[in-house]
Scaffold this active site. Structure first.
Site, PDB file in Angstrom:
ATOM      1  N   HIS A  95      -2.790   5.076  -1.028  1.00  0.00           N
ATOM      2  CA  HIS A  95      -2.089   3.924  -0.102  1.00  0.00           C
ATOM      3  C   HIS A  95      -0.607   3.987  -0.388  1.00  0.00           C
ATOM      4  O   HIS A  95      -0.097   4.045  -1.315  1.00  0.00           O
ATOM      5  CB  HIS A  95      -2.825   2.635  -0.298  1.00  0.00           C
ATOM      6  CG  HIS A  95      -4.140   2.461   0.015  1.00  0.00           C
ATOM      7  ND1 HIS A  95      -4.725   1.210   0.492  1.00  0.00           N
ATOM      8  CD2 HIS A  95      -5.049   3.318   0.361  1.00  0.00           C
ATOM      9  CE1 HIS A  95      -6.003   1.577   0.957  1.00  0.00           C
ATOM     10  NE2 HIS A  95      -6.521   2.726   0.780  1.00  0.00           N
ATOM     11  N   GLU A 136       1.161   1.356  -0.706  1.00  0.00           N
ATOM     12  CA  GLU A 136       1.610   0.159  -1.706  1.00  0.00           C
ATOM     13  C   GLU A 136       1.710   0.965  -2.971  1.00  0.00           C
ATOM     14  O   GLU A 136       2.361   0.782  -4.060  1.00  0.00           O
ATOM     15  CB  GLU A 136       0.952  -1.052  -1.438  1.00  0.00           C
ATOM     16  CG  GLU A 136       1.010  -1.655  -0.493  1.00  0.00           C
ATOM     17  CD  GLU A 136      -0.059  -1.173   0.661  1.00  0.00           C
ATOM     18  OE1 GLU A 136      -0.370  -2.201   1.376  1.00  0.00           O
ATOM     19  OE2 GLU A 136      -0.551  -0.098   0.453  1.00  0.00           O
ATOM     20  N   CYS A 155      -4.490  -4.389   1.556  1.00  0.00           N
ATOM     21  CA  CYS A 155      -6.053  -4.339   1.186  1.00  0.00           C
ATOM     22  C   CYS A 155      -6.346  -4.903  -0.032  1.00  0.00           C
ATOM     23  O   CYS A 155      -5.296  -5.128  -0.725  1.00  0.00           O
ATOM     24  CB  CYS A 155      -6.592  -2.967   1.289  1.00  0.00           C
ATOM     25  SG  CYS A 155      -6.485  -1.824  -0.124  1.00  0.00           S
ATOM     26  N   CYS A 178      -4.791  -2.960  -3.082  1.00  0.00           N
ATOM     27  CA  CYS A 178      -3.375  -3.031  -3.296  1.00  0.00           C
ATOM     28  C   CYS A 178      -2.910  -4.287  -3.517  1.00  0.00           C
ATOM     29  O   CYS A 178      -2.199  -4.751  -4.064  1.00  0.00           O
ATOM     30  CB  CYS A 178      -2.794  -2.373  -1.947  1.00  0.00           C
ATOM     31  SG  CYS A 178      -2.938  -0.570  -1.644  1.00  0.00           S
TER      32      CYS A 178
END
Length: 162
Positions: free
Chosen positions: A56, A58, A86, A89
């Site tokens: 991801h 992040e 999410c 993260c």
């Protein structure tokens, strides 16, 4: 709400990262981390490219920022991300001790900075995260909408694959 010009400037940099993800067929989520008024890390979604749930935007930015600062604690940093984090993260942000996160668009299906749950403000955790939402929200939201509209059209074979 009056948007802070500096927050808008940095969110534009996160949007550039989201566009990099879209260019390689990834869900367009971008992220940057700022320390002492300087961008120290950038990341964009690469789950399909890397074949990893962990890829991801992040997480990539947190890893790079930690290397840059030589510490896993990012206590004097601000994260700018185009879509609400999410659960994974949001948890990583809390664990990294990032004090402030600026979010473009909310994520009603998976967002854990207030949409479904707010992992940033659980008082039992040893760290809470200040958040600012809705910065360049329309631009962040339209990147996502355009991406998924094109994806649906490709699946219907309206747009031929290059």
């Amino acid at each position: 709400m009056q948007e802070n010009p500096l927050d808008c400037q940095y969110m534009k940099e996160a949007i550039k990262q989201a566009k990099k993800a879209a260019a390689i067929g990834e869900v367009p989520i971008g992220c940057i981390i700022v320390h002492q008024d300087k961008i120290i890390a950038r990341g964009y979604n690469r789950r399909n490219t890397e074949g990893s749930t962990l890829a991801h935007a992040e997480i990539a930015a947190i890893r790079k920022a930690g290397k840059k600062l030589g510490d896993w604690r990012l206590e004097e940093c601000t994260m700018y991300v185009t879509l609400e984090p999410c659960p994974m993260c949001a948890g990583a942000i809390v664990q990294a001790r990032i004090p402030r996160v600026v979010i473009g668009a909310l994520n009603p299906k998976a967002g854990c900075a207030g949409s479904i749950i707010d992992l940033f403000q659980i008082k039992e955790f040893n760290h809470q995260v200040e958040k600012e939402t809705g910065i360049l929200e329309e631009e962040c939201r339209s990147i996502m909408k355009d991406f998924f509209r094109e994806l649906r059209m490709k699946k219907r074979k309206i747009i031929p694959d290059p």
